[in-house]
Design an enzyme around this catalytic site. Sequence first.
Site, PDB file in Angstrom:
ATOM      1  N   ASP A   8      18.252  40.154  41.680  1.00 29.70           N
ATOM      2  CA  ASP A   8      17.671  39.078  42.309  1.00 29.70           C
ATOM      3  C   ASP A   8      16.801  39.515  43.408  1.00 29.70           C
ATOM      4  O   ASP A   8      16.932  40.878  43.699  1.00 29.70           O
ATOM      5  CB  ASP A   8      18.787  38.368  42.991  1.00 29.70           C
ATOM      6  CG  ASP A   8      18.678  37.470  43.887  1.00 29.70           C
ATOM      7  OD1 ASP A   8      17.789  36.568  43.730  1.00 29.70           O
ATOM      8  OD2 ASP A   8      19.057  37.320  45.085  1.00 29.70           O
ATOM      9  N   LEU A   9      16.042  38.738  43.985  1.00 32.11           N
ATOM     10  CA  LEU A   9      15.287  39.168  45.112  1.00 32.11           C
ATOM     11  C   LEU A   9      15.709  39.020  46.524  1.00 32.11           C
ATOM     12  O   LEU A   9      15.899  39.734  47.382  1.00 32.11           O
ATOM     13  CB  LEU A   9      13.640  38.664  44.713  1.00 32.11           C
ATOM     14  CG  LEU A   9      12.785  38.837  45.724  1.00 32.11           C
ATOM     15  CD1 LEU A   9      12.307  40.349  45.957  1.00 32.11           C
ATOM     16  CD2 LEU A   9      11.161  38.189  45.445  1.00 32.11           C
ATOM     17  N   ASP A  10      15.552  37.637  46.877  1.00 31.95           N
ATOM     18  CA  ASP A  10      16.007  37.116  48.234  1.00 31.95           C
ATOM     19  C   ASP A  10      17.222  37.392  48.487  1.00 31.95           C
ATOM     20  O   ASP A  10      18.383  36.992  47.856  1.00 31.95           O
ATOM     21  CB  ASP A  10      15.476  35.665  48.169  1.00 31.95           C
ATOM     22  CG  ASP A  10      14.208  35.039  47.793  1.00 31.95           C
ATOM     23  OD1 ASP A  10      13.329  35.838  48.364  1.00 31.95           O
ATOM     24  OD2 ASP A  10      14.067  34.349  46.973  1.00 31.95           O
ATOM     25  N   THR A  16      14.521  37.670  53.072  1.00 30.82           N
ATOM     26  CA  THR A  16      13.929  36.439  52.915  1.00 30.82           C
ATOM     27  C   THR A  16      14.849  35.305  52.660  1.00 30.82           C
ATOM     28  O   THR A  16      14.651  34.284  52.939  1.00 30.82           O
ATOM     29  CB  THR A  16      12.928  36.513  51.602  1.00 30.82           C
ATOM     30  OG1 THR A  16      13.601  37.182  50.570  1.00 30.82           O
ATOM     31  CG2 THR A  16      11.553  36.938  51.921  1.00 30.82           C
ATOM     32  N   LYS A  44      21.777  29.417  48.688  1.00 32.33           N
ATOM     33  CA  LYS A  44      21.313  30.673  48.169  1.00 32.33           C
ATOM     34  C   LYS A  44      21.052  30.705  46.667  1.00 32.33           C
ATOM     35  O   LYS A  44      22.068  30.301  46.119  1.00 32.33           O
ATOM     36  CB  LYS A  44      22.071  31.815  48.685  1.00 32.33           C
ATOM     37  CG  LYS A  44      21.901  32.117  50.232  1.00 32.33           C
ATOM     38  CD  LYS A  44      22.883  33.445  50.603  1.00 32.33           C
ATOM     39  CE  LYS A  44      22.493  33.574  52.085  1.00 32.33           C
ATOM     40  NZ  LYS A  44      23.849  34.441  52.560  1.00 32.33           N
ATOM     41  N   SER A 115      14.674  36.322  39.800  1.00 30.96           N
ATOM     42  CA  SER A 115      14.693  35.407  40.969  1.00 30.96           C
ATOM     43  C   SER A 115      14.298  34.077  40.704  1.00 30.96           C
ATOM     44  O   SER A 115      13.308  33.736  39.810  1.00 30.96           O
ATOM     45  CB  SER A 115      13.560  36.105  41.890  1.00 30.96           C
ATOM     46  OG  SER A 115      13.567  35.091  43.126  1.00 30.96           O
ATOM     47  N   ALA A 116      14.780  33.047  41.341  1.00 28.78           N
ATOM     48  CA  ALA A 116      14.636  31.743  41.160  1.00 28.78           C
ATOM     49  C   ALA A 116      13.266  31.281  41.893  1.00 28.78           C
ATOM     50  O   ALA A 116      12.874  30.228  41.734  1.00 28.78           O
ATOM     51  CB  ALA A 116      15.553  30.766  41.755  1.00 28.78           C
ATOM     52  N   LYS A 146      20.483  29.046  38.426  1.00 26.15           N
ATOM     53  CA  LYS A 146      21.543  29.629  38.706  1.00 26.15           C
ATOM     54  C   LYS A 146      22.486  28.524  39.099  1.00 26.15           C
ATOM     55  O   LYS A 146      22.036  27.624  39.888  1.00 26.15           O
ATOM     56  CB  LYS A 146      21.510  30.767  39.959  1.00 26.15           C
ATOM     57  CG  LYS A 146      20.319  31.886  39.515  1.00 26.15           C
ATOM     58  CD  LYS A 146      20.237  32.887  40.615  1.00 26.15           C
ATOM     59  CE  LYS A 146      19.209  33.732  40.233  1.00 26.15           C
ATOM     60  NZ  LYS A 146      18.905  34.574  41.337  1.00 26.15           N
ATOM     61  N   GLU A 170      23.349  40.482  42.994  1.00 22.33           N
ATOM     62  CA  GLU A 170      23.002  39.273  43.608  1.00 22.33           C
ATOM     63  C   GLU A 170      23.745  39.240  45.129  1.00 22.33           C
ATOM     64  O   GLU A 170      24.614  39.948  45.269  1.00 22.33           O
ATOM     65  CB  GLU A 170      23.553  38.281  42.815  1.00 22.33           C
ATOM     66  CG  GLU A 170      22.962  37.412  41.818  1.00 22.33           C
ATOM     67  CD  GLU A 170      21.976  36.392  42.379  1.00 22.33           C
ATOM     68  OE1 GLU A 170      22.168  36.330  43.724  1.00 22.33           O
ATOM     69  OE2 GLU A 170      21.189  35.837  41.792  1.00 22.33           O
ATOM     70  N   ASP A 171      23.237  38.412  45.801  1.00 19.51           N
ATOM     71  CA  ASP A 171      23.795  38.060  47.202  1.00 19.51           C
ATOM     72  C   ASP A 171      24.290  36.648  47.129  1.00 19.51           C
ATOM     73  O   ASP A 171      25.079  36.208  48.090  1.00 19.51           O
ATOM     74  CB  ASP A 171      22.865  37.972  48.270  1.00 19.51           C
ATOM     75  CG  ASP A 171      21.638  36.902  48.058  1.00 19.51           C
ATOM     76  OD1 ASP A 171      21.102  37.002  47.140  1.00 19.51           O
ATOM     77  OD2 ASP A 171      21.579  36.481  49.382  1.00 19.51           O
TER      78      ASP A 171
HETATM   79  C1  BG6 Z   1      15.911  31.825  45.632  1.00 24.00           C
HETATM   80  C2  BG6 Z   1      16.340  31.547  47.043  1.00 24.00           C
HETATM   81  O1  BG6 Z   1      15.735  33.258  45.399  1.00 24.00           O
HETATM   82  O2  BG6 Z   1      14.692  31.085  45.190  1.00 24.00           O
HETATM   83  C3  BG6 Z   1      16.421  30.072  47.389  1.00 24.00           C
HETATM   84  O3  BG6 Z   1      17.453  32.345  47.045  1.00 24.00           O
HETATM   85  C4  BG6 Z   1      15.094  29.724  47.011  1.00 24.00           C
HETATM   86  O4  BG6 Z   1      16.899  30.058  48.753  1.00 24.00           O
HETATM   87  C5  BG6 Z   1      14.653  29.780  45.498  1.00 24.00           C
HETATM   88  O5  BG6 Z   1      15.127  28.173  47.188  1.00 24.00           O
HETATM   89  C6  BG6 Z   1      13.301  29.179  45.120  1.00 24.00           C
HETATM   90  O6  BG6 Z   1      12.540  29.619  46.057  1.00 24.00           O
HETATM   91  P1  BG6 Z   1      11.066  29.102  45.991  1.00 24.00           P
HETATM   92  O7  BG6 Z   1      10.162  30.216  46.749  1.00 24.00           O
HETATM   93  O8  BG6 Z   1      10.530  29.128  44.580  1.00 24.00           O
HETATM   94  O9  BG6 Z   1      10.829  27.919  46.706  1.00 24.00           O
HETATM   95 MG    MG Z   2      19.330  35.782  46.579  1.00 27.58          MG
END
Ligand code: BG6
Ligand code: MG
Length: 218
Positions: A8-10, A16, A44, A115-116, A146, A170-171
């Site tokens: 996962d990234l964020d 972030t 999240k 990452s989403a 997710k 993951e977080d």
């Molecule tokens: C996830 C974050 O990685 O990405 C969420 O944890 C975020 O908080 C989601 O809403 C979608 O991100 P983005 O940048 O496409 O709006």
């Molecule tokens: Mg995350």
Amino acid sequence: DIKGFVFDLDGVITDTSVFHSQAWHQVADKVGVTWDDELADALKGISRMDSLNLILKKDHKENDFSEAEKEALATEKNDNYLKLVNQMTPANILPGIQDFLATVKAKGYLLSLASASKNSPLVLKKLGLSDYFPKAVDPATLTHGKPDPEIFRRGAEILDLQPGECIGVEDAAAGVQSINAAGETSIGIGDPQILSAAAINFTDTTQLTLANIQQRLA
Ligand code: BG6
Ligand code: MG
């Protein structure tokens, strides 16, 4: 045998998740939804539109906005978020992560990103970490976000690995669920109560080392 890591990234590689929260908090204030930590945690790992819908639902406002108004709110959130992302530098990499990525890469483990976020290529670039993740799942191509296993399954597939050969990191509770449902070994980084479904829990990124992982898996 573990052969790869699906990241996962964020909130794992970088801080972030705080920026996403700040950007949504501004939108919540605007639409009159009260912000709290529980809402922040629930968001999240959740896609942009699903996040907006969760926010509106919290105070029963899901029917108060047209699709076009919702699109505008999601765009406003993303604009808020991008202002924060554009100030990022490699200093925003969470402690220990760069070392961990360098170590596992040097040892021949494969790496992919699950990452989403549609902003993940930009975030990786700002962090100077793009070279570690030539393989990334494109969230725009997913049918389910997710906690559905699709994204982590694809994270293994793009490495030509079986889920059982991968560790997912993951977080988010939704992310840990996704990893587990995909049949991978889950590492949850953060509050062990929120991430109780994780096979391995680390309270912060400094604990993410191969030695610690091997010890927990033994
Ligand atoms: C996830 C974050 O990685 O990405 C969420 O944890 C975020 O908080 C989601 O809403 C979608 O991100 P983005 O940048 O496409 O709006
Ligand atoms: Mg995350």
